[in-house]
Structure formats: structure tokens, C-alpha cells
Write an enzyme that holds these catalytic residues in place. Structure first.
Site, PDB file in Angstrom:
ATOM      1  CD  GLN A 286     -86.450  31.475 -50.093  1.00  0.00           C
ATOM      2  OE1 GLN A 286     -86.704  31.285 -51.063  1.00  0.00           O
ATOM      3  NE2 GLN A 286     -87.213  30.758 -49.183  1.00  0.00           N
ATOM      4  CE1 TYR A 315     -83.576  19.798 -39.577  1.00  0.00           C
ATOM      5  CE2 TYR A 315     -85.656  20.571 -39.002  1.00  0.00           C
ATOM      6  CZ  TYR A 315     -84.670  19.504 -38.783  1.00  0.00           C
ATOM      7  OH  TYR A 315     -84.960  18.364 -38.604  1.00  0.00           O
ATOM      8  CD  GLU A 336     -78.106  25.385 -40.235  1.00  0.00           C
ATOM      9  OE1 GLU A 336     -77.386  24.550 -40.996  1.00  0.00           O
ATOM     10  OE2 GLU A 336     -79.375  25.704 -40.709  1.00  0.00           O
ATOM     11  CG  ASP A 383     -87.380  27.446 -44.361  1.00  0.00           C
ATOM     12  OD1 ASP A 383     -87.926  26.728 -45.226  1.00  0.00           O
ATOM     13  OD2 ASP A 383     -87.171  28.713 -44.420  1.00  0.00           O
ATOM     14  CB  CYS A 410     -88.535  24.638 -51.510  1.00  0.00           C
ATOM     15  SG  CYS A 410     -87.259  23.617 -50.802  1.00  0.00           S
TER      16      CYS A 410
END
Length: 453
Positions: A286, A315, A336, A383, A410
Site C-alpha cells: 500500500q 485474495y 492466494e 481484499d 479499492c
């Protein structure tokens, strides 16, 4: 009066719509979208495009500024604000409109008129918060420059001081350009596919260290380029890692297929919640560290009785939030599909002596079902990337019967779309909190909590 492209008209801005543009009505009925405008602005605008029911226009003159516009009225264009499409708004107003944009998509796309949208969580830092920037090179006829692409263009405009980049990052890029200009290195021309310099990337951390990555159009590293990087590195003790990225492909992707360490360490480190993360040129991390800590703290606080729970981090990327969760949760399963990200996560967990995270490499669709058959899972945190989660995956997640979901997004539009599916499949959205990860821009992060009906 018939409107025409290029015509200058007067208009009052009524509101800001999703995506960040101002909306006003010419003669009270014809919709006009105006970038960089503020509600209450009375403007002279130039029409740049016309459709049957709406048009788009650019500000030519501010006749009367709206109350929430910043005091500097000389800045009116996308370029004036360095590509920051909310830079014309004072910060309190930015937070207000971001909440309204989230509310709009939850009501309109998510079809939820009940849940309360909380106030936007403000960022502790409004400018110079980015710990990573990538700037394209260009040649303006006199010198090598870097900067931003003009709106809907590949023409580069340069700024004296990037308002979002870290202060250290700005200093390094400025010095790099001085050395490159002195050495007269050629700049990449995407039409001719010739020239050397494509992009520069700088990553910085909270320990005032930096990684410098020079992205070039070549298949090998010349001694000249090495000596240029050495000269820049010698001027900054903060640069602890220097790479060359080889990108000789016809592509808009910045980083190349080979990233070669030239000087210093392979990675720079960052800390969140006393967990040390290694960051390479290709690592996802981030960009607003202080706000990231608040985002993750908020998401974790949405789990009830977390100490007794087994939680899936879906994720998961390199497992950042899963490892932070593991400090409070009983057990975390990090799922993942990208193998290299899973390997990075396993290495980070090992270096930090984290033993209650199990890393699973695979598709969430398949792996979650297998996991549920073998283990009792209480909660899941989602996420995903900007595109959100496909409907089949959401239906599969709903079928396994997990009682509680925390969803970080996001992209409020895909968040709202996915929430509508989850509510249809038996969940109830009980909390929504916008989080301002990207001050001065219209981008907004959002965190939601759902429980099984």
C-alpha cells in the site's frame, strides 16, 4: 441556442458525481460535466465534446468560486493540480464528497437503502504520502523531463515538486534528471520504439531509505547507465537499493521482464504492527503507510470475538493483512493464486516467527471449499483487486456458510455490485466505512462488514 464544440458558455456547478467531475446544467436543463470544478462554482467553460443529452467542458475562467474551493484560483486545470482530480477541493470537502460517492453506489448499484454510510476516515497526511511513484520520461526539445501524462494523452508534463510523492522521492528524481541531462541519454519514443529511458520508479520507507529503479528500453545494462546510477547513489546515503529494469517490449506496462540489482540490497523493509515486510521492485505494498495501518486496524476491529476465531484471508497477495490478523486471531488461512506472492508471504512469516498462518496457493473458489470440509472456519476477509469478485465465487463463498465477512475494496462500484450479490445469497451488510487512502484524488477505499442472515 444550439451548442457547439469549442463554444464558451457560463455555467453553475450543482454537485460532484461519482468519478470526481462537477455537474452543472446549461440553461437549467442540458447536463455539462466539468473536471476540476466545485459545487457552487460559477464558471466560463469551453465545450470539448457533445452528446445527445450531455456535454463535457473545461474551465476557462472562475467567475465566482464555490465555498469549498481552495483559495488559489490560478490553478484550474488537471495539469495545474499535477493530475490530482480533487486537488481543487479543501480537504474537509474531499472527505464529504468521497462519502457521498460511496453512498451513491451502495444505494444505486448495491440496491441497499438501509445501511448507514459512516464518515470517511481521514488520512493523517494529505500530501507527500506516496511511498512509491513511477514517472515516465520525455524530452521537451531542450532537456529530459519526467512527470505525468496529460489527461487522455501520452504527452508528459513536468512539475517542480510532485505533491503526492515523498519528499525524499522528489529529491532523488530531480537529481537523477540532472545527471541524465548531463550525460545526454536518449529518451524512449513509443511510436518509433527507440531511445533508452522509459520510466523511473522510486520506493521509500518509514526509515528514510529508498530504492531507485531505472526502467530502460534495452536487453542489457551498459557501463554508462551503471555509472549514472552510481553517481546518483553516491549523493544520497538514503538510497540503499538500485535496480535496472529491462523493458524492450512494445507495451504500456512500466516494469520490464528482468529487474537486475545493480547496487545495494535486494529489498527495502517496512514495518506494520511490528511485522517486517521485504519490498522488492515488483512487490505490492500500500502506498500510504500511515493510512494503511489505520485501514487494517479498522478492518480487524470489525471482527467480533476475534481471539477465538479461525479466519480466511482470501485474495491474500503476500499475506500482509493475514499476518497482522494472526496477532489476534486463533488461526489464519491465507489463500492466494499467485505463487510468487505466496512464497514471499511464507518467507515474511518465517522471518517474523509467525506460526499461526497457513499459506495456501490456489484459486479461492476451489481452496475455500476444500478448507471448509477439513476445518471449521468462522470468518473471512476479502481484499480483491479493483475488478472485484466474480459472481460464481461470491455464490460459492456464500454456500460454505461462513457467519461473518469483512470486505476491503479499492473500488466502491465493484464493492457495491458484490455486496448486492452477497445480500441476495443470504448475507446482510451491517457496516460501511469509507477510508481516504489517496488524498487529493477522487479514489476511495471502503471497508464493509456482512453477517449471515
Amino acid at each position: 441556442m444550439k451548442l457547439e464544440k469549442g463554444q464558451i458558455v457560463e455555467i453553475k456547478i450543482e454537485k460532484i458525481v461519482y468519478g470526481g467531475e462537477g455537474l452543472g446544467y446549461y440553461n437549467g436543463e442540458f447536463a455539462m460535466f466539468v473536471p476540476m470544478s466545485v459545487p457552487g462554482d460559477i464558471l466560463k467553460v469551453e465545450i470539448i465534446s457533445l452528446k445527445k443529452s450531455y456535454g463535457r467542458a473545461l474551465i476557462k475562467e472562475i467567475i465566482t468560486p464555490g465555498a469549498e474551493r481552495i483559495k488559489d484560483l490560478n490553478h484550474v486545470t488537471f495539469e495545474d493540480f499535477q493530475g490530482c482530480d480533487f486537488g481543487m477541493l479543501d480537504y474537509t470537502a474531499q472527505l464529504k464528497y468521497k462519502k457521498e460517492m460511496v453512498e451513491d453506489v451502495i444505494r444505486r448499484i448495491g440496491k441497499n437503502s438501509e445501511v448507514l454510510i459512516e464518515d470517511t476516515l481521514e488520512s493523517p497526511i494529505e500530501k507527500n504520502y506516496r511511498n512509491k511513484v513511477i514517472e515516465p520520461f520525455s524530452f521537451n526539445g531542450q532537456e529530459i523531463i519526467t512527470g505525468f501524462f496529460k489527461r487522455k494523452s501520452h504527452d508528459v508534463f513536468q512539475v517542480e515538486d510532485n505533491m503526492l510523492n515523498s519528499v525524499l522521492g522528489n529529491k532523488i528524481i530531480t537529481e537523477l534528471k540532472n545527471v541524465l541531462n548531463k550525460n545526454k541519454v536518449t529518451v524512449y519514443d513509443e511510436k518509433k520504439h527507440s531511445g533508452i529511458l522509459r520510466h523511473v520508479m522510486v520506493r521509500t520507507n518509514s526509515f528514510n531509505e529508498a530504492m531507485l529503479v531505472l526502467i530502460i528500453n534495452d536487453t542489457k545494462v551498459s557501463e554508462k547507465i551503471k555509472s549514472i546510477l552510481k553517481e546518483v547513489m553516491d549523493k544520497f546515503k538514503e538510497i540503499t537499493s538500485t535496480y535496472i529494469s529491462l523493458n524492450d517490449r512494445k507495451t504500456n506496462v512500466a516494469l520490464g521482464h528482468k529487474n537486475l540489482l545493480i547496487f545495494g540490497e535486494k529489498t527495502i523493509k517496512e514495518d506494520i504492527d511490528n511485522i517486517h515486510f521485504n519490498i522488492s521492485p515488483t512487490s505490492f505494498f500500500q502506498i500510504n503507510l500511515d493510512q494503511t495501518k489505520r485501514l487494517y486496524s479498522l478492518a480487524i476491529s470489525m471482527f467480533e470475538n476475534i481471539e477465538n476465531k479461525k479466519i480466511v484471508d482470501a485474495y491474500a497477495g503476500t499475506g500482509t493483512i493475514g499476518m497482522i490478523l494472526s496477532k489476534k486471531a486463533k488461526k489464519v488461512y491465507s489463500i492466494e493464486i499467485v505463487e510468487s506472492a505466496v512464497k514471499d508471504g511464507i518467507q515474511t512469516a518465517k522471518e517474523n516467527n509467525i506460526e499461526n498462518v497457513q499459506f495456501i496457493c490456489g484459486d479461492v473458489n476451489k481452496e475455500l471449499g476444500k478448507l471448509i470440509k477439513a476445518e471449521k472456519v468462522d470468518s473471512i476477509i476479502l481484499d480483491p483487486p479493483r475488478k472485484g469478485i466474480d459472481e460464481e465465487s461470491l455464490i460459492n463463498i456464500s454456500k460454505v456458510g461462513i457467519e461473518e465477512i469483512v470486505y476491503i475494496s479499492c473500488n466502491p462500484s465493484t464493492f457495491a455490485r458484490d455486496i448486492e450479490i452477497l445480500e441476495r445469497e443470504g448475507y446482510k451488510l451491517v457496516r460501511v466505512k469509507p477510508v481516504d487512502m489517496f488524498p487529493q484524488t477522487s479514489h476511495i477505499e471502503v471497508v464493509g462488514r456482512l453477517v449471515k442472515k
